[in-house]
Design a protein around this motif. Sequence first.
Motif, mmCIF file in Angstrom:
data_model
loop_
_atom_site.group_PDB
_atom_site.id
_atom_site.type_symbol
_atom_site.label_atom_id
_atom_site.label_comp_id
_atom_site.label_asym_id
_atom_site.label_seq_id
_atom_site.Cartn_x
_atom_site.Cartn_y
_atom_site.Cartn_z
ATOM 1 N N ALA A 162 75.708 57.372 -20.015
ATOM 2 C CA ALA A 162 74.726 56.716 -19.155
ATOM 3 C C ALA A 162 74.809 57.165 -17.709
ATOM 4 C CB ALA A 162 74.884 55.198 -19.250
ATOM 5 N N ARG A 163 74.611 58.436 -17.494
ATOM 6 C CA ARG A 163 74.554 58.937 -16.125
ATOM 7 C C ARG A 163 73.162 59.445 -15.763
ATOM 8 N NH1 ARG A 163 76.503 56.978 -13.044
ATOM 9 N NH2 ARG A 163 78.635 56.815 -12.354
ATOM 10 N N ILE A 164 72.337 59.671 -16.768
ATOM 11 C CA ILE A 164 70.981 60.118 -16.500
ATOM 12 C C ILE A 164 70.019 58.961 -16.736
ATOM 13 C CG2 ILE A 164 71.575 62.480 -17.130
ATOM 14 C CD1 ILE A 164 70.310 62.096 -19.789
ATOM 15 N N SER A 165 68.788 59.108 -16.333
ATOM 16 C CA SER A 165 67.837 57.992 -16.378
ATOM 17 C C SER A 165 67.620 57.527 -17.811
ATOM 18 C CB SER A 165 66.512 58.422 -15.772
ATOM 19 O OG SER A 165 65.729 59.097 -16.738
ATOM 20 N N GLU A 166 67.252 56.256 -17.925
ATOM 21 C CA GLU A 166 67.135 55.657 -19.255
ATOM 22 C C GLU A 166 66.082 56.363 -20.103
ATOM 23 O OE1 GLU A 166 67.697 51.418 -19.268
ATOM 24 O OE2 GLU A 166 66.269 51.174 -20.910
#
Lengths: 183, 183
Positions: A162-166
Amino acid sequence: MTTTRREQILDTAATLFAERGFHGVSVHDIGSACGISGPALYKHFAGKDDILTQSLIGISQRLLAEGRQRTATAETSEQALAALIDWHIEFALGHPALIVIQEREWANLGADGRREVRALQLAYIDIWVDTVRQLRGDLDAPEARAVVQATFGLINSTPHSARISESSMASRLGRMARAALQA
Amino acid sequence: MTTTRREQILDTAATLFAERGFHGVSVHDIGSACGISGPALYKHFAGKDDILTQSLIGISQRLLAEGRQRTATAETSEQALAALIDWHIEFALGHPALIVIQEREWANLGADGRREVRALQLAYIDIWVDTVRQLRGDLDAPEARAVVQATFGLINSTPHSARISESSMASRLGRMARAALQA
DNA sequence: AGATGAGGTTAACGATTGTTAACCTCCTAG
DNA sequence: CTAGGAGGTTAACAATCGTTAACCTCATCT
C-alpha cells in the motif's frame, strides 16, 4: 452512517487484533480505544473470545454473500471470475484489518466458532474453485484450490504494501490476479 | 545434522509462534517442547523477545544472502528473476513456519530489532525490485515494490493451502509468479 | 411518579505470565 | 585433583490478564 456501539467495538477490536495479534490486545485496550473501559465490553459480548468469533463470522459472511450474489448475476464464467476478483480486491483494499485477522487469527477461536468460520470460508473458496474450473479444465479440484489460495495471497498482500494510490493498486492487482489464474 | 540447543530452541519457538502467535506461546511452552523447562531458556537467550528477534534476524539474513548469491551468479535479468522465484518458493515450501512469523510477528519486536529486521527485509525486496525493473521498464519504483509484494503474497500462501504434492505445488507457484510478474 | 432495563463505573478475584534467584550437576582445562 | 563454567532444576516474584460482582445513572414506558 449509524454505527452502533457493538459495531464500533467489532471495528476497533479488529484493527487492534490486526496490529498486535489477539493475545497482544487486552480487553482494557479494546474498551479504552472505544471510549469506554474494560469490563463494559461484557454488556455487548460474552467475552474476549466472543468478540473475535463474531468478528470473523461477520467477515466470512460478508465475503460469501457478496461472492454468491456477484457470480449469480454474471452471465458467463469469464464475467463471474472477473466479478470475484473485483470483489475480493475491493474488500481487501477497503478493509485491510479484516483481511489480516481473517487469515491469521482463526487458530484462536473456540471449537464451535472455528467450525462455523471454516464452513463459511470453505463455501467462499468453493465459489472461486467452481468458477475457475469452468475456465480451466486442466485443473483438478485440489490443484484449483491451491491456485485460488495463491490468488488470495496475492490480493491479500495489500495490507503489507500500500504505497501507491488505491485505484492504481486495484487495477494492478486485478491484472496480476487474472494473469496468475490463467497460468 | 548437528543441531545445537540454541538452534533447536529457535526452530521449535518459530513453529509455536507460527501456530498460536507470539503472545499465545509462553516460555514454559517453548521450553517444554524442547524437553527442558521454562527458565532454562534464559541460559541461551536474554528473554522471550530475544528469541523472536534472533529468529527473525536469522530468517531475513538467510533470505537476503541466498538472494544476493543467486542473482550474482545469473548471467541475464531473466535468469536472475527465475533464480529469485525458485529460491523464494524453495524457502517457503521448506520452512512454512518461518515464512509465517516473518510476515506477521514483526510488530512484536523491540525498536532495535525491528530496525535491523526491517533493513534486511528491505534489502531483500530491493534485489527483487531491481531485477524486476530491468525487465519491466514501465514500472516506477513504488509500482515495482507493490508488484513484488504481491508476488511474495502469492508464494507465501503455501502454508495456508498445501494440499497437493510439494513438487507440483512448486511448479504451479512458479508458473503463477512468472505470469503475475509479467502482467 | 415510579419501576425497569440498558449501558456504564470501580473494586476485586484467581490464573497465568515473564523473569530472577538460589541451587544442583557434570564435563573439562590447568 | 580440583576449580569453574555451562546448562539444567525448582521456588518465588510482581505484573498483567480475563472475568465477575456490586453499584450507579439515566431514558423510556405504564
